[in-house]
Design an enzyme around this catalytic site. Structure first.
Site, short mmCIF file in Angstrom:
data_model
loop_
_atom_site.label_atom_id
_atom_site.label_comp_id
_atom_site.label_asym_id
_atom_site.label_seq_id
_atom_site.Cartn_x
_atom_site.Cartn_y
_atom_site.Cartn_z
N SER A 159 0.79 -1.28 0.01
CA SER A 159 -0.08 0.01 -0.05
C SER A 159 0.89 1.24 0.02
O SER A 159 1.70 1.41 -0.98
CB SER A 159 -0.88 0.12 1.19
OG SER A 159 -1.93 1.15 0.92
N ASP A 255 -9.08 -4.20 -5.96
CA ASP A 255 -8.39 -2.83 -5.27
C ASP A 255 -8.82 -1.78 -6.33
O ASP A 255 -8.46 -1.85 -7.29
CB ASP A 255 -6.98 -3.35 -5.23
CG ASP A 255 -6.32 -2.23 -4.42
OD1 ASP A 255 -6.82 -1.15 -4.09
OD2 ASP A 255 -4.99 -2.41 -4.07
N HIS A 285 -7.76 -4.64 -1.53
CA HIS A 285 -6.40 -4.10 -1.17
C HIS A 285 -5.64 -4.62 0.08
O HIS A 285 -6.39 -4.87 1.04
CB HIS A 285 -6.70 -2.45 -1.07
CG HIS A 285 -5.55 -1.57 -0.69
ND1 HIS A 285 -4.62 -1.19 -1.59
CD2 HIS A 285 -5.06 -1.10 0.33
CE1 HIS A 285 -3.74 -0.35 -1.17
NE2 HIS A 285 -3.98 -0.52 0.29
#
Length: 313
Positions: A159, A255, A285
């Site tokens: 991320s 995502d 995600h």
């Protein structure tokens, strides 16, 4: 469009839906559940996990690092610098214990996590990136102290951590620094632009779409002046990717960041940069936080690629 979760990831996707669209009470419960969810881990027999303080980027400051060392490593073992996620505004060393332990055990290698400065009203880009660069240089310069090989250093991040890995790889290319054997970008943000996946997977966006001035991307970059961001902040804005170290991209089908990752992978390949791409199906995600056969399969692939680039095959 129906979004059917990969079996075993229903809870993970539901958490994201609640965090983005639930009531305040539902979000508080989900946050509490998520903390329990991501912090569970078991340290393998013989592996050590040690927190240390090293000199920080600014004079008189310190950075916390966490060193994971498996038992039975050879002298001058490979080392991976791991950069946690959290949207630049949250997260800490604890949230990545599971993946750090897995990478350390199954590569095998030393893993060093870095607790960089988080973004707030006073702190923003490039401070978090420079903290990561400081940690990378420290790992290289103190490799003997760690039992590591300074010529076999990898990067891994998820991320916001994946974003920082990409920015760090570019920064090292342009400014010098330790040679990076392989940089793994898991579910990274690389442009902050709007793509088809932004709308298609809005349900799993972690937060509601609002004023861009309130976005974590805007906060991280310290505001926008109408021009393109520095490509050290958003690697997808780099027009010339030539000369980058090998890159491994992990992307999730559900995502919102999926399409910018796919676009970045295509551009890396077009630039002749060694690039691997793993598009994980029916997950959202940051899915690799879940201890699951799919997660282990993804991590095993990452470990195998680290072994290849470290010359361990």
């Amino acid at each position: 469009m129906e979004r059917k979760a990969y079996p075993g990831f229903e809870y993970h996707l539901n958490l994201y839906d609640i965090l983005a669209h639930g009531t305040k009470e539902e979000q508080d419960k989900a946050n509490e559940a998520q903390q329990k969810y991501i912090k569970g881990y078991t340290l393998p027999e013989g592996m050590t996990m040690e927190d240390r303080m090293i000199p920080g980027t600014e004079e008189g400051t310190e950075l916390r690092i966490r060193v994971y060392t498996p038992a039975g490593l050879p002298e001058k073992a490979p080392v991976v610098l791991e950069i946690h996620g959290g949207g630049w505004v949250a997260g800490n060393l604890d949230i990545d214990n599971y993946r750090c332990i897995y990478l350390a055990e199954h590569t095998p290698c030393i893993v060093v996590g870095v607790e960089y400065r988080l973004t707030n009203k006073e702190v923003h880009f490039p401070a978090p990136l420079l903290d990561c660069y400081t940690a990378l240089c420290w790992v290289h310069d103190h490799a003997a102290e760690l039992g590591a090989d300074p010529e076999k250093i990898g990067l891994h991040g998820t991320s916001a951590g994946g974003n920082l890995v990409g920015g760090l790889a570019l920064y090292v290319r342009d400014h010098g620094g330790p040679e990076i054997s392989l940089a793994v970008m898991n579910c990274p943000a690389v442009t902050g632009k709007v793509y088809t996946s932004t709308f298609q997977n809005e349900k799993f966006a972690l937060r509601k779409e609002g004023d861009k001035k309130d976005s974590v991307e805007h906060m991280y970059m310290g505001g926008m002046n109408g021009g393109n961001p520095s490509y050290y902040a958003m690697p997808g804005y780099c027009e010339d990717l030539d000369g980058l170290c090998p890159i491994y991209l992990v992307i999730a089908e559900y995502d919102p960041l999926r399409d910018e990752g796919l676009e970045f992978a295509a551009r890396l390949l077009q630039a002749g940069v060694p690039c691997e791409l793993n598009l994980a199906p029916r997950v959202g995600h940051g899915f690799c936080v879940v201890d699951h056969p799919l997660t282990r399969w993804v991590h095993d692939g990452v470990c195998a690629s680290f072994r290849r680039e470290f010359g361990m095959l």
